[in-house]
Motif scaffolding. Sequence first.
Motif, mmCIF file in Angstrom:
data_model
loop_
_atom_site.group_PDB
_atom_site.id
_atom_site.type_symbol
_atom_site.label_atom_id
_atom_site.label_comp_id
_atom_site.label_asym_id
_atom_site.label_seq_id
_atom_site.Cartn_x
_atom_site.Cartn_y
_atom_site.Cartn_z
ATOM 1 N N GLN A 74 34.856 50.046 57.654
ATOM 2 C CA GLN A 74 33.907 50.381 58.716
ATOM 3 C C GLN A 74 32.494 50.033 58.275
ATOM 4 N N ALA A 75 31.772 49.347 59.156
ATOM 5 C CA ALA A 75 30.422 48.889 58.821
ATOM 6 C C ALA A 75 29.447 50.060 58.733
ATOM 7 N N ARG A 76 28.390 49.850 57.986
ATOM 8 C CA ARG A 76 27.294 50.804 57.937
ATOM 9 C C ARG A 76 26.453 50.663 59.212
ATOM 10 N N PRO A 77 25.510 51.590 59.441
ATOM 11 C CA PRO A 77 24.652 51.466 60.626
ATOM 12 C C PRO A 77 23.783 50.208 60.563
ATOM 13 N N ALA A 78 23.132 49.863 61.678
ATOM 14 C CA ALA A 78 22.353 48.632 61.771
ATOM 15 C C ALA A 78 21.217 48.575 60.756
ATOM 16 N N THR A 79 20.767 49.733 60.290
ATOM 17 C CA THR A 79 19.679 49.777 59.302
ATOM 18 C C THR A 79 20.092 49.229 57.941
ATOM 19 N N CYS A 80 21.360 48.903 57.782
ATOM 20 C CA CYS A 80 21.832 48.394 56.488
ATOM 21 C C CYS A 80 21.152 47.078 56.123
ATOM 22 N N ALA A 81 20.685 46.318 57.132
ATOM 23 C CA ALA A 81 20.027 45.038 56.856
ATOM 24 C C ALA A 81 18.740 45.256 56.069
ATOM 25 N N LEU A 82 17.971 46.277 56.442
ATOM 26 C CA LEU A 82 16.733 46.588 55.725
ATOM 27 C C LEU A 82 17.014 47.092 54.321
ATOM 28 N N LEU A 83 18.171 47.716 54.146
ATOM 29 C CA LEU A 83 18.532 48.331 52.872
ATOM 30 C C LEU A 83 19.326 47.402 51.959
ATOM 31 N N GLU A 84 19.644 46.203 52.470
ATOM 32 C CA GLU A 84 20.452 45.236 51.726
ATOM 33 C C GLU A 84 21.810 45.823 51.348
ATOM 34 N N MET A 85 22.425 46.506 52.314
ATOM 35 C CA MET A 85 23.697 47.181 52.046
ATOM 36 C C MET A 85 24.800 46.770 53.020
ATOM 37 N N CYS A 86 24.569 45.733 53.829
ATOM 38 C CA CYS A 86 25.551 45.368 54.853
ATOM 39 C C CYS A 86 26.827 44.758 54.274
#
Length: 221
Positions: A74-86
């Motif tokens: 399951q993907a992380r929330p959309a904010t993962c892009a800012l956190l480099e965690m996608c």
Amino acid sequence: MAPHKAVTLTHIRYQKGDLLGHFLAWISLIPVFISFGGFVSHFIFRRELQGMFFAIGLIISQLINEVIKDFFQQARPATCALLEMCDSHGWPSSHPQYMFFFAVYFTLLTYRGIGLWDTRNKLAVIFLPWCLALLTMYSRVYLGYHTVAQVFAGSGLGIVLGGLWFWVVNSVLICFFPAIEESAFGKYFYVKDTSHIPNVLKFEYDNARKARTEMAAKSEE
């Protein structure tokens, strides 16, 4: 050249200027502090079997978390892009799972009277780990690493696994503690079980004073 990837163990991001976010970023690191500052120090200085199996349970819990994440993906929330965690999965959240496992196991140890000291006000002792568990849960959502559903899933799994592992250790594995103490490993590393002693610190304090008195008496002879 392949893209670089950060070590996520301590790579916590928060919005610049956000004091609450800064505080919660440190809260998110509590599992790291417990693992390296707590359990490693415990093994070096205490070497109690209860503490060692506590740590083993946390490791097993995190391995189960990774297996579940890889299965459901399951993907992380959309904010993962800012956190480099996608590039990592989000369900269930491992941080709340760790902390709620810790809180449950610590609570059960306290109420069973297993620990370094005789605790009279048990509610006061268990207050801190539960507060830290709830703050960790909140921090993962606030900082954008997980959704609400993901942290609740991790928390629930941590509670179940913490209670189950405590039962396994103190109903099944505890029978093998004397054998571990008498094994080559136990004798070499001075591994011990003091869960039958109500107040370990007082016991050690009294015996240290007694040994010093006896040594002083022998030196005077």
